[in-house]
Design a protein around this motif. Structure first.
Motif, PDB file in Angstrom:
ATOM      1  N   GLY A  43       5.187   2.651   7.442  1.00 60.10           N
ATOM      2  CA  GLY A  43       3.900   2.754   6.973  1.00 60.10           C
ATOM      3  C   GLY A  43       3.840   2.354   5.601  1.00 60.10           C
ATOM      4  O   GLY A  43       4.676   2.262   4.884  1.00 60.10           O
ATOM      5  N   TYR A  45       1.140   1.522   2.158  1.00 62.73           N
ATOM      6  CA  TYR A  45      -0.163   1.475   1.397  1.00 62.73           C
ATOM      7  C   TYR A  45      -0.220   0.569   0.544  1.00 62.73           C
ATOM      8  O   TYR A  45       0.673   0.318  -0.240  1.00 62.73           O
ATOM      9  N   ARG A  47      -2.958  -1.315  -2.680  1.00 58.10           N
ATOM     10  CA  ARG A  47      -4.154  -1.109  -3.442  1.00 58.10           C
ATOM     11  C   ARG A  47      -4.387  -2.315  -4.548  1.00 58.10           C
ATOM     12  O   ARG A  47      -3.333  -2.720  -4.804  1.00 58.10           O
TER      13      ARG A  47
ATOM     14  N   VAL B  62      11.314   3.645   6.719  1.00 54.62           N
ATOM     15  CA  VAL B  62      10.581   3.139   5.697  1.00 54.62           C
ATOM     16  C   VAL B  62       9.323   3.298   5.074  1.00 54.62           C
ATOM     17  O   VAL B  62       8.435   3.305   5.887  1.00 54.62           O
ATOM     18  N   GLY B  63       9.160   3.012   3.965  1.00 53.98           N
ATOM     19  CA  GLY B  63       7.762   3.240   3.387  1.00 53.98           C
ATOM     20  C   GLY B  63       7.501   2.251   2.283  1.00 53.98           C
ATOM     21  O   GLY B  63       8.386   1.690   1.584  1.00 53.98           O
ATOM     22  N   PHE B  64       6.224   1.506   2.376  1.00 51.98           N
ATOM     23  CA  PHE B  64       6.130   0.206   1.665  1.00 51.98           C
ATOM     24  C   PHE B  64       4.656   0.467   0.816  1.00 51.98           C
ATOM     25  O   PHE B  64       3.672   1.079   1.473  1.00 51.98           O
ATOM     26  N   SER B  65       4.811   0.296  -0.377  1.00 51.15           N
ATOM     27  CA  SER B  65       3.400   0.433  -1.396  1.00 51.15           C
ATOM     28  C   SER B  65       3.369  -0.692  -2.292  1.00 51.15           C
ATOM     29  O   SER B  65       4.305  -1.171  -2.870  1.00 51.15           O
ATOM     30  N   SER B  66       2.180  -1.220  -2.211  1.00 51.21           N
ATOM     31  CA  SER B  66       2.031  -2.291  -3.176  1.00 51.21           C
ATOM     32  C   SER B  66       0.700  -2.169  -4.171  1.00 51.21           C
ATOM     33  O   SER B  66      -0.238  -1.376  -3.929  1.00 51.21           O
ATOM     34  N   THR B  67       0.574  -2.723  -5.544  1.00 50.95           N
ATOM     35  CA  THR B  67      -0.506  -2.529  -6.335  1.00 50.95           C
ATOM     36  C   THR B  67      -0.458  -3.807  -7.091  1.00 50.95           C
ATOM     37  O   THR B  67       0.362  -4.307  -7.611  1.00 50.95           O
ATOM     38  N   THR B  68      -1.723  -3.969  -7.479  1.00 50.55           N
ATOM     39  CA  THR B  68      -1.939  -5.397  -8.334  1.00 50.55           C
ATOM     40  C   THR B  68      -1.843  -4.631  -9.923  1.00 50.55           C
ATOM     41  O   THR B  68      -1.848  -5.595 -10.894  1.00 50.55           O
ATOM     42  N   SER B  69      -1.698  -3.497  -9.923  1.00 50.47           N
ATOM     43  CA  SER B  69      -1.676  -3.016 -11.517  1.00 50.47           C
ATOM     44  C   SER B  69      -0.324  -2.962 -11.823  1.00 50.47           C
ATOM     45  O   SER B  69       0.807  -2.712 -11.295  1.00 50.47           O
ATOM     46  N   LEU B  70       0.032  -3.388 -13.013  1.00 49.82           N
ATOM     47  CA  LEU B  70       1.107  -3.246 -13.737  1.00 49.82           C
ATOM     48  C   LEU B  70       1.378  -2.155 -14.790  1.00 49.82           C
ATOM     49  O   LEU B  70       2.460  -2.371 -15.279  1.00 49.82           O
ATOM     50  N   ASP B  74       0.851   3.414 -12.705  1.00 49.82           N
ATOM     51  CA  ASP B  74       0.267   3.049 -11.279  1.00 49.82           C
ATOM     52  C   ASP B  74       1.577   2.712 -10.638  1.00 49.82           C
ATOM     53  O   ASP B  74       1.604   2.965  -9.363  1.00 49.82           O
ATOM     54  N   GLU B  77       3.146   5.954  -9.501  1.00 56.94           N
ATOM     55  CA  GLU B  77       2.566   6.486  -8.412  1.00 56.94           C
ATOM     56  C   GLU B  77       2.880   5.824  -7.083  1.00 56.94           C
ATOM     57  O   GLU B  77       3.029   6.192  -5.762  1.00 56.94           O
ATOM     58  N   ARG B  81       4.121   7.075  -3.518  1.00 55.97           N
ATOM     59  CA  ARG B  81       3.682   6.671  -2.122  1.00 55.97           C
ATOM     60  C   ARG B  81       4.567   6.109  -1.427  1.00 55.97           C
ATOM     61  O   ARG B  81       4.690   6.521   0.033  1.00 55.97           O
ATOM     62  N   LEU B  85       5.552   7.946   2.187  1.00 56.67           N
ATOM     63  CA  LEU B  85       5.481   7.147   3.438  1.00 56.67           C
ATOM     64  C   LEU B  85       6.655   7.244   4.168  1.00 56.67           C
ATOM     65  O   LEU B  85       6.681   7.332   5.463  1.00 56.67           O
ATOM     66  N   ALA B  88       6.981  10.652   5.580  1.00 53.12           N
ATOM     67  CA  ALA B  88       6.131  11.072   6.639  1.00 53.12           C
ATOM     68  C   ALA B  88       6.378  10.267   8.109  1.00 53.12           C
ATOM     69  O   ALA B  88       6.104  10.771   9.211  1.00 53.12           O
ATOM     70  N   PHE B 337       3.714 -10.009  -3.188  1.00 50.54           N
ATOM     71  CA  PHE B 337       4.031  -8.391  -3.698  1.00 50.54           C
ATOM     72  C   PHE B 337       3.628  -7.507  -2.512  1.00 50.54           C
ATOM     73  O   PHE B 337       3.972  -6.470  -2.389  1.00 50.54           O
TER      74      PHE B 337
END
Lengths: 678, 465
Positions: A43, A45, A47, B62-70, B74, B77, B81, B85, B88, B337
């Motif tokens: 899964g 996510y 942003r 596996v859960g994967f989360s990415s962000t452009t914030s450093l 964030d 958070e 996530r 994930l 879930a 990333f």
């Protein structure tokens, strides 16, 4: 996600020396879930935000962009853009940044359903797709569901700003099937700005059916076909081969064959291309473009006539025109014109009806390499990865691995024979199925399909050559005429004049007025009588003697097969009469064949097989030379290199279509082709 | 390197949340593009993409989360996530297992003397204008010259202590000329890129390249298209590289094999090509893309994919190595990333043989010499092994000589049939990378190197118009 006020950034750019600035800001959020081989893979996510700045100093332009991490980043990007602008040469065509920003109101592009979604929902949808594929008896290779929402904002130093929120949902499925040692597969997707448009059941149904069908996919013979493109692949082809040529940028830079053609008829009058970025929930719909200008609904092509090119602000100003709202822009590049949502306006016929009206054709459902089509020349091409063969209005097989090629301008002007009604979208195009006649498909046995001085380069000398007798080695047309008329008489039919006979012979319509119930009997009688006499006018076809002599000399086995239904002794006598018996090793007549094998009249598979068996020959050892259409089929079915000759007065294309590996003028050319004669 | 967040805090958080394993990918890619169109600067743009991707494994899910914030908040958070994930997905998830690999702590970068981003913009524009104008000649309707510069930084950290940082600088120039004659337009292109600094731009004769492109375009516009057919062909080193990459390389990727989406499934140890064919995937090759470590911190050495016609290995990530019971080959790659890794090729190329290009051509009675100049790439269906590919400007061969220019050449067929019909391999290998394009798979684009020697095939299907 909220729109921003960019005053501070714009003021800063002006302080650094910019005379004009505009800013593109995007912010996005995405959920997705993917499964592999029936199990959830992960899964996801993500942003992120990004910003692109176009800074102008006089007529000098600089562009800089980047991802957004914190407030100060924007300032750094602004600095970079101004710095680049200052050192760039002037763009003599620069007018000004786009002004008069406006967003079309009331578009349906944001589905509130997104706000309620969670990662779990996406996992459920992907797994639902997997379950459905399993239920339908296929192996679910992969499934992916995703939901995305974004904010897009354009702001400029004129104090203007527009923004919009949009959503986008997609589901893709890929299934495989293994059946009796054969494998097949199919993948497809659905996408929309509206969540409820995703229909896993319908998608899985289609993917599963086509995956099963594809187990039996084959190549078809090279030839000209009526070709029907399903909407999705049809639209993609137009996106690659045609729409780039309608871009004002391509035209202004001399890269378009449509330059100077506004107002001219470029396509059949059934063709209407409507740019409609206001259609509810289409992925290509949007209220303003990359310049921040309002998008418009207008015709690019109406009744076959090119009405306009599509423009962004820059290309429009260059011609003193208004932008058509077609600016596409990434954060890091210069805006460029591209279509938003072009509708190829549908016709009345359903796909089913179009198929029913197709005699010999192929329905193309998916293709690889379609994007290699060339908008500079209008060439559209690709390789079919899934399609259906159509014969006499019915699906007659599954097709893959066949290349197609045509020119989009010729095809849509001269040979567009049907436009269907079911619209499918792919990217920026909505397209119905459409049918093109006379399109070249390159599948099997396409050596020298078009007459060209290329020869079959790896041709080794075969072990044996099987030759048809009448009209290949011997010109017995006068006898044919006489016996044909005698047979007609016996069956109570009027005799034909020589002229009519020749005409019908060439058209292959000698059976035309013979009652169906006696047809077989008629031809059987005809074939039996063929050895009754030799006409004074019968003669060896030029080159026959030389070829046979040379073949013998080179140690080839020479075998004669004939559709005549008499004892081989009769044929031997005749070969003696014409002075070629000494070069022939074997004779096979239809009298030696099994009647039930005659799937079409004069089909001679069983005697050809018998000859090969008795002479201990494999298909690759043999070259078969004949002049009649069923002979080509016979050669193809046996996997023999089959040469059609034109001395039987059949059309070259027809010989190819029935399976000829190559078609040559006469036996003399065959000798040269095989390297036996000079 | 610019300041980076305190990633140890993120890894700690993952472990506190119960993750069995966590890895972080921080990437920072800078890109610059300068485009000259018919003598004028049409675009000078620069951009970067920076962000963090976090992958958490919990209970095999596996859960994967990415962000452009450093910002640390964030990132914390994002790790939450990712772990959520993973939780879930547990109900449906495949049990993800990973082959062991040495945990390295290393920092490497490609060789460069002069960072192209430090060269003043006006200097770059000047050089580009000169190249563009050298391609100007009668019959040439349109000229586009583009320079691309890239500075790519990849940092990999994992909860088991690996920390691998790779920085690669690439630069290159491409040129397109469009010729026009009696109503026909034809486009020809060429480009060269290198994982070096701006010294590469200074050393290379670009004006010669651009001029040649225009000359070829003028020849091509009058050339005929070959009729569709099956021909003997000699394929140029760069084109055979593209073809191998697309049609064979993708099928050798372990995730495709695992998903039963590869024509090479079940073929290990079997003959897949003529015995004069040997194929490698290798992290560092002269002229190729600099790729010493993959995005799981695994060293990328040389993988022998095909040895004398026999399929020896698939390319693997840690997970695919486990699934397929093969060694880890260091082929796990993510575009940046915001993506999790896929199995990708690095520098995929054919080993040299013993013939000169002239000898290859001499051996053809009737056929086609296909080059890459103007090729727009190709596509493959890895399940079926079918491919379709655009060739560039080409020549008809007759009795061992190039006798007539051809255009509009499209190659298609089944890759295994083609590789089995290879009957001559050239002795000079050319491997190239490109700062403009790369390889696309499942929406991710990565830089690769492709190449090989010139190759002769007995039978390949060529479509034309």
């Amino acid at each position: 996600m909220e729109p921003k006020d960019f005053d501070r950034e714009i003021k800063y750019a002006e302080k650094l020396g910019a005379t004009e600035v505009d800013i593109l800001w995007t912010l996005g959020e995405k959920y997705s879930a993917s499964a592999v081989k029936g199990k959830l893979n992960s899964g996801v996510y993500s942003r992120g935000g990004a910003i692109g700045v176009r800074a102008v100093v006089g007529k000098r332009i600089g562009i800089a962009g980047g991802t957004l991490e914190k407030e100060e980043d924007v300032m750094k990007i602004v600095e970079k853009a101004v710095k680049v602008a200052k050192v760039s040469p002037e763009d003599p065509d620069w007018n000004s940044i786009p002004t008069g920003l406006k967003a079309k109101k009331g578009l349906e592009i944001y589905d509130k359903k997104f706000d309620e979604l969670s990662s779990e929902d996406l996992i459920e949808i992907a797994m639902r797709g997997v379950e459905l594929l399993k239920e339908k008896g296929t192996l679910p290779i992969s499934a992916e569901a995703s939901a995305f929402r974004s904010l897009i904002q354009v702001a400029n130093s004129n104090g203007e700003s527009v923004y919009s929120f949009g959503t986008y949902f997609a589901l893709s499925l890929f299934a495989k099937v293994k059946e009796n040692g054969r494998e097949g597969g199919y993948s497809d997707y659905q996408d929309s700005r509206r969540f409820s448009s995703l229909d896993p059941e319908k998608l899985a149904e289609k993917v599963a059916k086509r995956a099963k069908d594809s187990c039996n996919a084959k190549r078809v013979d090279t030839g000209k076909y009526e070709v029907i493109f399903e909407g999705r692949i049809g639209g993609r082809l137009l996106s690659s081969a045609l729409f780039p040529a309608m871009s004002a940028e391509s035209v202004q830079k001399n890269r378009s064959p449509l330059k100077g053609k506004v107002g001219e008829r470029i396509f059949s009058e059934n063709v209407n291309f409507l740019e409609n970025p206001h259609r509810p929930w289409d992925p290509g719909s949007r209220p303003f473009d990359g310049d921040g200008k309002e998008t418009k609904r207008y015709y690019l092509v109406k009744e076959g006539i090119l009405r306009t090119y599509y423009y962004d602000d820059y290309t429009a100003k260059k011609e003193g025109k208004e932008s058509t709202g077609n600016s596409h822009r990434s954060i890091s590049g210069k805006p460029r014109p591209w279509i938003n949502n072009v509708v190829f306006e549908p016709g009345d016929a359903s796909l089913e009806e179009i198929i029913q009206e197709t005699k010999r054709g192929v329905l193309i459902c998916s293709s690889i390499g379609y994007w290699l089509s060339n908008p500079v020349s209008g060439q559209m091409s690709g390789t079919i990865s899934h399609g259906y063969l159509i014969s006499n209005g019915e699906i007659a097989g599954v097709v893959k691995g066949v290349a197609f090629a045509d020119n989009v301008y010729e095809a849509l002007k001269e040979r567009l024979i049907a436009i269907g009604k079911e619209l499918e979208h792919s990217g920026s195009v909505l397209c119905p199925p459409y049918k093109i006649s006379g399109m070249t498909l390159a599948g099997d046995r396409w050596e020298n399909f078009i007459s060209y001085p290329f020869i079959f380069s790896d041709m080794k000398l075969p072990k044996a050559i099987i030759l048809d007798l009448d009209m290949t080695l011997l010109d017995t047309l006068p006898r044919f005429f006489e016996i044909y008329n005698r047979t007609r008489e016996k069956f109570g039919l009027k005799k034909l004049s020589k002229e009519d006979f020749i005409k019908r012979f060439e058209e292959d319509s000698l059976s035309e007025d013979i009652p169906q119930e006696v047809l077989r009997e008629f031809w059987r009688e005809f074939r039996r009588r063929y050895c009754d006499f030799i006409s004074e006018e019968d003669h060896l076809i030029p080159g026959a003697l030389e070829l046979l002599k040379k073949a013998k000399e080179k140690g080839l086995r020479v075998i004669v097969t004939t559709g005549r239904e008499c004892l081989p002794e009769k044929i031997w006598e005749e070969l003696e009469y014409f002075g070629i018996a000494e070069y022939v090793d074997g004779v096979y007549t239809l009298a030696m064949g099994r009647e039930e094998d005659e799937k079409v009249l004069f089909y001679r598979r069983s005697i050809t097989e018998l000859a090969m068996k008795e002479f201990n020959l494999k298909p690759e050892d043999v070259v078969f030379v004949a002049d009649y259409l069923p002979d080509m089929e016979c050669g193809r079915d046996l996997g023999i290199y089959t040469i059609g000759v034109l001395t039987g007065k059949k059309r070259k294309e027809d010989l190819y279509c029935h399976g000829a590996s190559v078609v040559l003028k006469d036996i003399l050319e065959v000798g040269r082709h095989l390297g036996l004669l000079r | 390197m610019e300041e980076v967040p305190d990633f140890d805090k993120i890894l700690d958080k993952a472990s506190k949340l119960g993750a069995d394993f966590c890895e972080i990918r921080y990437t920072f890619d800078k890109y610059e593009r300068i485009s000259i169109d018919n003598g004028n600067l049409s675009e000078y743009s620069s951009s970067y993409a920076r962000g963090v991707g976090i992958k958490a494994i919990k209970g095999g899910s596996v859960g994967f989360s990415s962000t452009t914030s450093l910002l640390l908040s964030d990132l914390l958070e994002a790790v939450e996530r990712a772990v959520k994930l993973a939780e879930a997905g547990r109900k449906y998830s495949k049990k993800h297992e990973f082959e062991e690999r040495p945990t390295e702590r290393v920092t490497v970068q490609s060789d460069f003397r002069e960072n192209p981003f430090d060269v003043p913009p006006e200097e770059k524009i000047e050089i580009m204008k000169a190249i563009n104008s050298s391609a100007e000649m009668e019959g040439i309707k349109s000229r586009i010259t583009v320079m691309g510069n890239e500075d790519s930084l990849r940092l990999y950290l994992s909860s088991d202590g690996a920390e691998v940082q790779v920085r690669t600088i690439t630069t290159g120039i491409s040129h397109i000329s469009i010729a026009f004659e009696s109503g026909k337009l034809e486009r020809v292109s060429d480009s060269k890129s290198y994982c070096r600094g701006y010294e590469f731009i200074r050393e290379h004769d670009w004006e010669k390249m651009a001029k040649e492109v225009s000359e070829i375009a003028k020849k091509a516009v009058n050339a005929r298209c070959p009729p569709p057919g099956t021909y003997s062909a000699v394929i140029s080193p760069r084109l055979i590289g593209l073809l191998l990459h697309e049609a064979f390389g993708h099928a050798s990727e372990g995730d495709e094999v695992y998903a039963e989406a590869s024509v090479l499934k079940g073929m290990l140890g079997k003959k897949v090509a003529s015995e004069i064919v040997t194929i490698y995937d290798e992290g560092i090759v002269e002229g190729g893309y600099f790729f010493p470590y993959d995005d799981e911190g695994v060293k990328k050495g040389r993988t022998v994919v095909v040895d004398k016609g026999i399929l020896k290995s698939h390319l693997t990530s840690r997970e695919m190595a486990k699934e397929l019971s093969l060694p880890v080959t260091g082929n796990a790659r993510a575009q940046n990333f915001s993506y999790d890794v896929l199995v990708r090729q690095t520098n995929f190329y054919m080993a040299p043989g013993d013939m000169s290009e002239e000898e290859l051509i001499e051996g053809v009675k009737e056929g086609i010499y296909v080059t890459e100049k103007g090729s727009r790439g190709g596509e493959v269906n890895p399940v079926l092994g079918t491919f379709t590919f655009s060739g560039g400007f080409s020549w008809r061969i007759k009795n061992g000589e190039l006798v007539e220019p051809l255009r509009g050449v499209t190659l298609s067929g089944m890759i295994l049939d083609v590789l089995r019909s290879v009957d001559g391999v050239g002795k000079e290998v050319v491997v190239n990378t490109s700062v403009f394009g790369g390889c696309g798979k499942e929406g991710q684009r990565v830089r690769v190197g492709v190449g090989g020697p010139a190759v002769r095939v007995r039978r390949i299907t060529i479509g034309g118009m």
